[in-house]
Design a protein around this motif. Structure first.
Motif, mmCIF file in Angstrom:
data_model
loop_
_atom_site.group_PDB
_atom_site.id
_atom_site.type_symbol
_atom_site.label_atom_id
_atom_site.label_comp_id
_atom_site.label_asym_id
_atom_site.label_seq_id
_atom_site.Cartn_x
_atom_site.Cartn_y
_atom_site.Cartn_z
ATOM 1 N N TYR A 10 -33.070 25.865 4.473
ATOM 2 C CA TYR A 10 -33.603 24.505 4.461
ATOM 3 C C TYR A 10 -32.531 23.506 4.862
ATOM 4 O O TYR A 10 -31.333 23.800 4.873
ATOM 5 C CB TYR A 10 -34.227 24.162 3.108
ATOM 6 C CG TYR A 10 -33.357 24.304 1.888
ATOM 7 C CD1 TYR A 10 -32.615 23.233 1.399
ATOM 8 C CD2 TYR A 10 -33.306 25.504 1.193
ATOM 9 C CE1 TYR A 10 -31.853 23.357 0.249
ATOM 10 C CE2 TYR A 10 -32.549 25.643 0.045
ATOM 11 C CZ TYR A 10 -31.823 24.557 -0.427
ATOM 12 O OH TYR A 10 -31.057 24.691 -1.552
ATOM 13 N N ASP B 232 -35.656 19.929 18.096
ATOM 14 C CA ASP B 232 -36.963 19.628 17.478
ATOM 15 C C ASP B 232 -36.998 19.941 15.990
ATOM 16 O O ASP B 232 -38.008 20.410 15.456
ATOM 17 C CB ASP B 232 -38.088 20.399 18.184
ATOM 18 C CG ASP B 232 -38.439 19.803 19.536
ATOM 19 O OD1 ASP B 232 -37.959 18.701 19.837
ATOM 20 O OD2 ASP B 232 -39.169 20.459 20.290
ATOM 21 N N LEU B 233 -35.886 19.675 15.296
ATOM 22 C CA LEU B 233 -35.821 19.921 13.861
ATOM 23 C C LEU B 233 -35.721 18.624 13.065
ATOM 24 O O LEU B 233 -35.348 18.644 11.890
ATOM 25 C CB LEU B 233 -34.617 20.823 13.528
ATOM 26 C CG LEU B 233 -34.655 22.235 14.123
ATOM 27 C CD1 LEU B 233 -33.336 22.958 13.841
ATOM 28 C CD2 LEU B 233 -35.821 23.036 13.575
ATOM 29 N N SER C 156 -37.802 16.647 11.593
ATOM 30 C CA SER C 156 -38.577 16.517 10.358
ATOM 31 C C SER C 156 -38.775 17.847 9.641
ATOM 32 O O SER C 156 -39.543 17.931 8.685
ATOM 33 C CB SER C 156 -39.949 15.896 10.673
ATOM 34 O OG SER C 156 -40.647 16.692 11.611
ATOM 35 N N VAL C 157 -38.078 18.885 10.087
ATOM 36 C CA VAL C 157 -38.226 20.205 9.461
ATOM 37 C C VAL C 157 -37.346 20.287 8.218
ATOM 38 O O VAL C 157 -36.158 19.933 8.255
ATOM 39 C CB VAL C 157 -37.837 21.329 10.448
ATOM 40 C CG1 VAL C 157 -37.818 22.683 9.744
ATOM 41 C CG2 VAL C 157 -38.796 21.350 11.626
ATOM 42 N N LYS D 133 -38.035 23.155 5.450
ATOM 43 C CA LYS D 133 -37.963 24.575 5.106
ATOM 44 C C LYS D 133 -38.160 25.446 6.335
ATOM 45 O O LYS D 133 -39.044 25.197 7.151
ATOM 46 C CB LYS D 133 -39.024 24.916 4.058
ATOM 47 C CG LYS D 133 -39.024 26.377 3.615
ATOM 48 C CD LYS D 133 -40.066 26.628 2.542
ATOM 49 C CE LYS D 133 -40.088 28.100 2.108
ATOM 50 N NZ LYS D 133 -41.080 28.370 1.045
ATOM 51 N N ILE D 134 -37.295 26.447 6.469
ATOM 52 C CA ILE D 134 -37.433 27.456 7.525
ATOM 53 C C ILE D 134 -37.670 28.786 6.812
ATOM 54 O O ILE D 134 -36.722 29.447 6.377
ATOM 55 C CB ILE D 134 -36.180 27.518 8.427
ATOM 56 C CG1 ILE D 134 -35.915 26.159 9.075
ATOM 57 C CG2 ILE D 134 -36.367 28.572 9.520
ATOM 58 C CD1 ILE D 134 -35.031 25.238 8.285
ATOM 59 N N SER E 181 -33.910 26.946 15.112
ATOM 60 C CA SER E 181 -34.918 26.529 16.078
ATOM 61 C C SER E 181 -35.596 27.732 16.736
ATOM 62 O O SER E 181 -36.818 27.774 16.896
ATOM 63 C CB SER E 181 -34.276 25.635 17.140
ATOM 64 O OG SER E 181 -35.210 25.232 18.099
ATOM 65 N N LEU F 23 -38.112 29.323 14.499
ATOM 66 C CA LEU F 23 -39.358 28.570 14.410
ATOM 67 C C LEU F 23 -40.097 28.509 15.740
ATOM 68 O O LEU F 23 -41.251 28.103 15.791
ATOM 69 C CB LEU F 23 -39.079 27.136 13.936
ATOM 70 C CG LEU F 23 -38.653 26.986 12.471
ATOM 71 C CD1 LEU F 23 -38.290 25.537 12.190
ATOM 72 C CD2 LEU F 23 -39.758 27.447 11.534
ATOM 73 N N SER G 35 -39.354 26.464 18.176
ATOM 74 C CA SER G 35 -39.559 25.057 18.533
ATOM 75 C C SER G 35 -38.755 24.615 19.739
ATOM 76 O O SER G 35 -38.943 23.522 20.242
ATOM 77 C CB SER G 35 -39.182 24.164 17.346
ATOM 78 O OG SER G 35 -37.814 24.328 17.030
#
Length: 273
Positions: free
Chosen positions: A77, A115-116, A118-119, A121-122, A161, A164, A166
């Motif tokens: 996270y 593109d992280l 607003s991320v 938790k991964i 990234s 995910l 992304s």
């Protein structure tokens, strides 16, 4: 850190404290490993740095703003400055985790590029190797490891990234040009060098980079070199000549002209402001 509560048993965390130069662009703070401890709990009214963590074993609970999560083995996270943060071990299966606290505009840019933004938790990430690399780099050389830490953090963010899926929203060649520029700021460079790095024509490289980042690649290179020059003048005792040499300028007058064009004052004058 501004904290309402930080509670854990003595000896339950290993720390590696960075003590070298810092700048608004990149400020490493602290890395660590939290060993299993059912009493571990941290609460901050407003976080004051970026926190990258990966759960190695066990479980824990996290509340960030109005969002609540359960974190389990393999989850990673990202916490950000300005957020309410409350996280603690699961009492029955207390977590072991590795983490890195850091600040700076470079971190913000990297998260945006991948593109992280607003991320938080991964899930099931399971790849702490780059955070271990950060921890061991600070342990080994806590003063002169800034570039190494930036590289390890970049790789960690890339891995998050990729996990995910992304990264596909930004063209790979645009990202590659930006990475190439940011890792070669002390090297004289032209648009031909940048375009050749991604096997594009000059015109195609300029068009692609401008489309993604709203500036030409060479203008971005110049702006980043100017920012690095300002940081070295503010944060180090290096002479102007030494800074000129480190940045690969042909001579002092070339560097002074470049700096004055970008800042409106000479390097020596800037240092006294």
């Amino acid at each position: 850190m501004a904290a309402i509560l930080e509670r854990y048993s003595p000896g339950k965390e290993q720390y590696a404290l960075y003590t070298g130069q810092t700048s608004s662009r990149f400020t490493p703070i602290l890395a660590g490993i939290t060993n299993p401890d059912p009493t571990y709990e941290i609460r901050r009214s407003r976080g004051d740095c970026y926190v990258f963590e990966c759960v190695l074993s066990g479980a824990g609970h996290l509340r960030c703003g109005d969002r609540e999560y359960r974190m389990e083995t393999g989850d990673a996270y990202i916490l950000r400055p300005g957020e309410y943060q409350h996280y603690y071990s699961d009492r029955q299966a207390p977590w072991e985790k590795i983490w890195f606290n850091v600040n700076g505009s470079l971190v913000r840019h990297m998260l945006s590029d991948y593109d992280l933004d607003s991320v938080l938790k991964i899930p099931a990430f399971g790849n702490p190797e780059h955070l271990y690399a950060v921890f061991h780099a600070i342990e080994k050389e806590p003063v002169h490891c800034t570039d190494e830490l930036a590289l390890h953090l970049h790789r960690h963010i890339q891995a998050l990234s990729a996990h995910l899926g992304s990264r596909t929203s930004i063209p790979a060649q645009a990202l590659s040009m930006k990475d190439y520029i940011e890792h070669n700021l002390t090297v004289p460079m032209s648009i031909d060098n940048i375009a050749a790095h991604v096997h594009l024509s000059r015109s195609r490289a300029i068009h692609l980079f401008r489309e993604v980042y709203h500036v030409t690649p060479y203008s971005y290179y110049l702006s980043q070199r100017l920012e690095l020059s300002q940081t070295l003048l503010r944060q180090t005792s290096l002479s102007v000549q030494e800074i000129s040499d480190r940045l690969g300028f042909t001579d002092y007058h070339h560097f002074s002209g470049f700096f004055k064009k970008g800042c409106g004052v000479s390097p020596s004058r800037y240092r006294t402001l």
